[in-house]
Design a protein around this motif. Structure first.
Motif, PDB file in Angstrom:
ATOM      1  N   PRO A 710     -39.217  37.690  38.968  1.00 57.58           N
ATOM      2  CA  PRO A 710     -38.481  38.594  38.083  1.00 57.58           C
ATOM      3  C   PRO A 710     -37.475  39.468  38.838  1.00 57.58           C
ATOM      4  N   LEU A 711     -37.571  39.487  40.183  1.00 61.92           N
ATOM      5  CA  LEU A 711     -36.709  40.369  40.981  1.00 61.92           C
ATOM      6  C   LEU A 711     -36.570  39.828  42.395  1.00 61.92           C
ATOM      7  N   VAL A 712     -35.313  39.788  42.870  1.00 66.87           N
ATOM      8  CA  VAL A 712     -35.038  39.453  44.268  1.00 66.87           C
ATOM      9  C   VAL A 712     -34.340  40.649  44.913  1.00 66.87           C
ATOM     10  N   PHE A 713     -34.856  41.070  46.056  1.00 69.07           N
ATOM     11  CA  PHE A 713     -34.208  42.121  46.849  1.00 69.07           C
ATOM     12  C   PHE A 713     -33.712  41.471  48.128  1.00 69.07           C
ATOM     13  N   LEU A 714     -32.375  41.418  48.289  1.00 73.17           N
ATOM     14  CA  LEU A 714     -31.763  40.800  49.463  1.00 73.17           C
ATOM     15  C   LEU A 714     -31.371  41.899  50.448  1.00 73.17           C
ATOM     16  N   SER A 715     -32.296  42.207  51.323  1.00 69.98           N
ATOM     17  CA  SER A 715     -32.096  43.270  52.299  1.00 69.98           C
ATOM     18  C   SER A 715     -31.371  42.694  53.520  1.00 69.98           C
ATOM     19  N   ALA A 716     -30.125  42.334  53.303  1.00 64.82           N
ATOM     20  CA  ALA A 716     -29.315  41.700  54.345  1.00 64.82           C
ATOM     21  C   ALA A 716     -27.859  42.016  54.058  1.00 64.82           C
ATOM     22  N   CYS A 717     -27.001  41.801  55.031  1.00 65.58           N
ATOM     23  CA  CYS A 717     -25.586  42.135  54.864  1.00 65.58           C
ATOM     24  C   CYS A 717     -24.861  41.082  54.037  1.00 65.58           C
ATOM     25  N   ASN A 718     -23.928  41.524  53.192  1.00 67.47           N
ATOM     26  CA  ASN A 718     -22.973  40.641  52.494  1.00 67.47           C
ATOM     27  C   ASN A 718     -23.623  39.614  51.571  1.00 67.47           C
ATOM     28  N   THR A 719     -24.778  39.941  51.020  1.00 66.67           N
ATOM     29  CA  THR A 719     -25.424  38.963  50.127  1.00 66.67           C
ATOM     30  C   THR A 719     -24.771  38.920  48.743  1.00 66.67           C
ATOM     31  N   GLY A 720     -23.916  39.920  48.446  1.00 67.21           N
ATOM     32  CA  GLY A 720     -23.165  39.901  47.190  1.00 67.21           C
ATOM     33  C   GLY A 720     -21.738  39.443  47.384  1.00 67.21           C
ATOM     34  N   SER A 721     -21.393  39.035  48.611  1.00 62.81           N
ATOM     35  CA  SER A 721     -20.019  38.645  48.932  1.00 62.81           C
ATOM     36  C   SER A 721     -19.917  37.137  49.089  1.00 62.81           C
ATOM     37  N   LEU A 725     -14.566  32.797  42.775  1.00 56.83           N
ATOM     38  CA  LEU A 725     -14.568  31.660  41.864  1.00 56.83           C
ATOM     39  C   LEU A 725     -13.895  32.077  40.559  1.00 56.83           C
ATOM     40  N   PRO A 726     -13.057  31.241  39.971  1.00 58.36           N
ATOM     41  CA  PRO A 726     -12.354  31.616  38.735  1.00 58.36           C
ATOM     42  C   PRO A 726     -13.327  31.955  37.609  1.00 58.36           C
ATOM     43  N   SER A 727     -13.271  33.205  37.135  1.00 57.37           N
ATOM     44  CA  SER A 727     -14.089  33.684  36.009  1.00 57.37           C
ATOM     45  C   SER A 727     -15.591  33.617  36.283  1.00 57.37           C
ATOM     46  N   GLU A 728     -15.988  33.538  37.564  1.00 56.49           N
ATOM     47  CA  GLU A 728     -17.405  33.367  37.897  1.00 56.49           C
ATOM     48  C   GLU A 728     -17.899  34.389  38.915  1.00 56.49           C
ATOM     49  N   GLY A 729     -17.039  35.297  39.361  1.00 52.49           N
ATOM     50  CA  GLY A 729     -17.449  36.201  40.434  1.00 52.49           C
ATOM     51  C   GLY A 729     -17.229  35.570  41.782  1.00 52.49           C
ATOM     52  N   THR A 730     -18.231  35.652  42.641  1.00 53.96           N
ATOM     53  CA  THR A 730     -18.112  35.103  43.989  1.00 53.96           C
ATOM     54  C   THR A 730     -19.224  34.101  44.258  1.00 53.96           C
ATOM     55  N   GLU A 731     -18.940  33.142  45.122  1.00 53.33           N
ATOM     56  CA  GLU A 731     -19.948  32.158  45.516  1.00 53.33           C
ATOM     57  C   GLU A 731     -20.850  32.804  46.566  1.00 53.33           C
ATOM     58  N   SER A 732     -21.799  33.577  46.089  1.00 53.99           N
ATOM     59  CA  SER A 732     -22.638  34.395  46.966  1.00 53.99           C
ATOM     60  C   SER A 732     -24.099  34.010  46.841  1.00 53.99           C
ATOM     61  N   ILE A 733     -24.893  34.531  47.770  1.00 53.79           N
ATOM     62  CA  ILE A 733     -26.345  34.343  47.708  1.00 53.79           C
ATOM     63  C   ILE A 733     -26.890  34.957  46.417  1.00 53.79           C
ATOM     64  N   GLN A 734     -26.401  36.135  46.086  1.00 52.77           N
ATOM     65  CA  GLN A 734     -26.854  36.829  44.875  1.00 52.77           C
ATOM     66  C   GLN A 734     -26.626  35.993  43.626  1.00 52.77           C
ATOM     67  N   ARG A 735     -25.437  35.364  43.534  1.00 54.83           N
ATOM     68  CA  ARG A 735     -25.091  34.579  42.343  1.00 54.83           C
ATOM     69  C   ARG A 735     -26.021  33.372  42.177  1.00 54.83           C
ATOM     70  N   VAL A 736     -26.419  32.767  43.296  1.00 55.10           N
ATOM     71  CA  VAL A 736     -27.313  31.604  43.207  1.00 55.10           C
ATOM     72  C   VAL A 736     -28.657  32.006  42.619  1.00 55.10           C
ATOM     73  N   PHE A 737     -29.170  33.143  43.001  1.00 55.34           N
ATOM     74  CA  PHE A 737     -30.440  33.586  42.423  1.00 55.34           C
ATOM     75  C   PHE A 737     -30.287  33.862  40.927  1.00 55.34           C
TER      76      PHE A 737
END
Length: 848
Positions: A710-721, A725-737
């Motif tokens: 129900p929850l992922v905490f990514l305690s690392a650098c640049n996991t939201g960067s 992607l067009p109309s999709e945000g960024t191809e990031s670790i966060q987006r995959v979860f």
């Protein structure tokens, strides 16, 4: 050729029937309602000769048959029956259902060995053509390239090559199509297939903006067709060449001729081809500004598509038709009607795009869809007569439908995998393991070979997945608006126009407001603000805090108009380069985080598509971590203390690097635990982002894990960067979860300061234990940090890099049990007492 296949299938079934000495009375029509169940002979007869019995509702027909094949004969009849159903559904323009039945026939034929059944010819060839019809061109290319390589040079190869060329064309690879067709045409003698190749070549040149060659090969095609007596499919191909001639020469005459031929020869079928011919005619009239005639032709196309009662028809040509109707009404200043059809086009396009499984084609369609949204907003902006509350709600609805389409598709697919067949689950596992090998490999040659193997595996997997049978996408406008309007939260939707102006739609007092910012420098200035203060160093804020506060206050007024202090929860649907801006670090009387909890989303539709909403029981923490790294990566000194804090206070399953093998990671992801990952993230402009645990885990690999948290905490650098992607945000670790149906993800935008990261992480879990709300817990952790922080540490660079993405679900947290400590304490106390007693006894004996 398709007619030839049709009759071949029929005669094959007939031979089997005669051979088995089983009789069928063909003199009487078979009425389904007379049979609680039907025989295999009935099934073969109906599917071949009576498509009217099932075209309107094939699922209902198949369910009433109650057929379960038990031997080779029954397997053969059933497989050919499914193929005939798929074929006739396609003939009647039911593209989506036709795909479903070809895929069903394919999976049945793979499971059962059927003599003389050519899967490539009977199923894969027409199926790949249907994938092109729904714009899933990458999948079609993979199937067709494999088929062309495996087929001997014969007449059938011409159809495959032509289909492959069309897949290249509609995948925006016209040069590949030209190269393929040019070589093929040289080798071919005069035939209708050569004419078809000429016509496809003309299309390829047209897509390449080479009008001269396009006209030349289109004329070759028509001349070649007219050498033969044309019937069925060849007549349809000829009509396609005529409509192409009409478009190239801007002449309605040939389009009208094609329509007449189709109406005369295909009275009750070929609705899609008829609609396509009307579309060509309508576009000619529209360009001539003959809007009345254009509207009539678009209406004819519309009528040919809508043979049933369904509002939506899952075909991108239908979306073009709706768009044509909208533009025609707009040109005639009928703004209400135009708005109605623009909305319908966006809704239909959303549904049709969800049929596409390949990422590349999804992203291409996102770009095209944006052009529809541009027209829709322009229509609203330039026509004050339609500036109503209902129409602003429509704008918000359409803008949110235009975002996160690929992400929603990935969520749906991933959700289906968890309940899929063992064959599909095995495919998921195989693909993930190959990505695991790819992530671990350092040899370029080895990587190339692995990628080729993955590509082939994905084709097989896509076909076995039966995605078209499992897909379920019915977003409700009323439900969507009810969520936005009928609560005390704030919702802001952002849309960046192609000219870099900005539209913001937001809720205020149970209504939707629109703010249009026509300043085309706004996005560039926001990007400069982001780069200046939230990059590699905190010094720019420290050098002039007041300058930062002035800018942050200015952007707060622009980006969050009429934000009320009472609206504590603020949900933001971002667009483009707005990703990465920490809204909670913007300013009014103080940092906005002091009064508000912020959640970032790719689209507000995720409230309906993310189903893993709440953890019903308090959850443990599965902790994956690594603190020491080879150079040039620095060690993560805070990780050891972070691990200690979490394991001491909460029920935690800590998995150190030596234990981070495939089975332990897979088990950790499968559990309904909170996942906490403390490790480096590696970003690369070419390779997919990856988490650097004991081994690298890329976003490619993560997509094929079964994840139930129900929850992922990514305690690392640049996991939201990551890569935009067009109309999709960024191809990031966060987006995959998020794509794995995870409702809450905490990630970072930039380099994390060790000490502050440790403080915020520890505080977050303390707050989560109290509130059970990750969105609120993170904001509370930041507020607590700011209360105690020095003036220098008030700098947002230190604390605003951690952000919450999600839908605001509830997550309970288990405390660490004190029982082992109590038992250990009592044991130690008992041992001390025992040895004390022994010592005293010994002393007493000595004294005696």
């Amino acid at each position: 050729m398709e007619q030839y296949i049709k009759y071949s299938l029929f005669y094959f079934c007939l031979i089997i029937i005669l051979w088995s000495c089983r009789e069928t009375n063909k003199n009487q029509p078979i009425a389904l309602q007379q049979f609680p169940s039907i025989t295999f002979e009935d099934f073969g007869e109906i599917t071949d000769n009576h498509p009217d019995r099932y075209i309107s509702n094939p699922d209902s027909f198949l369910n009433t048959t109650h057929l379960t094949p038990k031997d080779d004969y029954e397997n053969a009849v059933y497989a050919y029956g499914l193929v005939m159903m798929a074929y006739n559904l396609r003939e009647n323009g039911r593209i989506f259902k036709s795909i479903q039945y070809y895929e069903r026939a394919l999976n049945f034929a793979k499971i059962h060995t059927i003599a003389d059944f050519d899967i490539g010819l009977y199923i894969l060839k027409p199926l790949s053509a249907l994938y092109i019809n729904v714009d899933d061109n990458q999948k079609a290319i993979g199937i067709l390239e494999d088929l062309v390589q495996s087929q001997p040079i014969q007449e059938n190869t011409s159809g495959l090559i032509n289909n492959l060329a069309n897949a290249y064309i509609y995948n925006h690879e016209s040069n590949r199509a030209i190269k393929l067709l040019s070589k093929h045409i040289i080798e071919k003698k005069t035939s209708v297939h050569k004419a078809l190749s000429f016509n496809s070549l003309a299309t390829a040149y047209a897509k390449s903006q080479d009008t001269i060659n396009s006209i030349r090969y289109n004329e070759y095609a028509i001349a070649e067709f007219e050498k033969f007596e044309l019937r069925r499919d060849t007549l349809i191909w000829y009509c396609s060449a005529l409509t192409q001639y009409a478009e190239l020469h801007h002449s309605s005459k040939q389009a009208v001729k094609a329509i007449e031929i189709l109406n005369h020869n295909f009275a009750g079928t070929q609705y899609r081809n008829k609609a396509n011919a009307h579309l060509s005619l309508a576009s000619i009239y529209f360009e001539d500004e003959n809007y009345d005639a254009a509207l009539k032709s678009y209406t004819k196309a519309f009528e040919n598509f809508r043979q049933g009662n369904s509002k939506y028809f899952l075909d991108y040509k239908y979306t073009y038709t709706l768009l044509g109707l909208a533009r025609s009404y707009k040109a005639q200043n009928q703004s209400d009607s135009a708005l109605y059809y623009y909305e319908w086009a966006v809704e239909n396009d959303f549904r049709t795009q969800q049929l596409i499984t390949s990422e590349a084609n999804q992203l291409i369609n996102n770009v095209w869809n944006k052009s529809i949204i541009e027209e829709l907003i322009e229509l609203y902006s330039n026509n004050p007569t339609i500036h109503s509350s209902d129409n602003r709600k429509t704008l918000l609805w359409c803008i949110e439908l235009s975002k996160a389409r690929l992400l929603i598709n990935e969520i749906n697919r991933s959700d289906n995998w968890t309940s899929a067949s063992n064959q599909v689950k095995s495919g998921v596992q195989q693909i993930r393991q190959f990505y695991q090998r790819l992530d671990a490999s350092e040899s370029e040659e080895d990587k190339k070979n692995i990628l080729e193997h993955i590509a082939k595996l994905k084709i097989e997997f896509d076909l076995s997945e039966r995605y078209f049978e499992n897909i379920n996408f019915n977003p409700s406008k009323d439900k969507f608006l009810n969520r936005i309007l009928n609560n005390n939260n704030a919702y802001y939707s952002y849309y960046i126009h192609t000219d870099k102006s900005l539209s913001i739609l937001y809720n205020i007092k149970n209504d939707i407001s629109l703010k249009r910012i026509n300043d085309k420098s706004i996005i560039d200035s926001l990007n400069n603000f982001k780069t200046t203060y939230f990059n590699n160093s905190p010094k720019n804020f420290n050098n002039n805090p007041d300058r930062y506060k002035d800018l942050a206050k200015h952007y707060s007024q622009i980006l969050l108009p009429q934000l009320d202090k009472k609206q504590s929860d603020v949900f933001l649907s971002l667009d483009g380069s707005l990703y990465g801006i920490p809204f909670d670090a913007l300013y009014r009387e103080d940092f906005l985080v002091k009064n508000h909890n912020f959640a970032y989303l790719n689209s507000f539709l995720l409230f309906d598509f993310i189903t893993n909403n709440t953890s019903t029981h308090d959850a443990e923490i599965s902790l994956l971590y690594r603190s020491e790294y080879p150079k040039p990566l620095p060690h993560l000194e805070f990780v050891k203390e972070e691990v200690n804090n979490l394991t001491t206070k909460f029920k935690t399953l800590a998995i150190p690097p030596p234990l981070q093998n495939d089975s332990t990671i897979r088990e950790a992801f499968t559990k309904i635990n909170i996942i906490h990952i403390a490790a480096h993230t590696i970003l690369d402009s070419i390779e997919a982002p990856n988490l650097y645990l004991h081994q690298a885990i890329s976003t490619n690999q993560l997509r094929f894990f079964d994840i139930n948290t129900p929850l992922v905490f990514l305690s690392a650098c640049n996991t939201g960067s990551g890569r935009p992607l067009p109309s999709e945000g960024t191809e990031s670790i966060q987006r995959v979860f998020m794509s794995k149906n995870v409702p809450s993800v905490i990630s970072t935008y930039w380099f994390a300061n060790d000490e502050v990261m440790l403080n915020l992480t520890s505080n977050f879990y303390n707050q989560l234990q109290e509130s059970k709300n990750p969105m609120v817990a993170l904001a509370d952790a930041k507020r607590n940090f700011l209360k105690q922080a020095s003036a220098q540490r008030q700098n947002p660079w230190y604390w605003a890099n951690i952000n919450y993405t999600g839908i605001g679900n509830k997550v309970g947290l288990k405390k660490s049990s004190n029982l082992p400590i109590v038992i250990m304490g009592l044991t130690i106390f008992a041992l001390i007492g025992f040895f004390t007693f022994k010592r005293l006894s010994r002393s007493n004996k000595i004294s005696i």
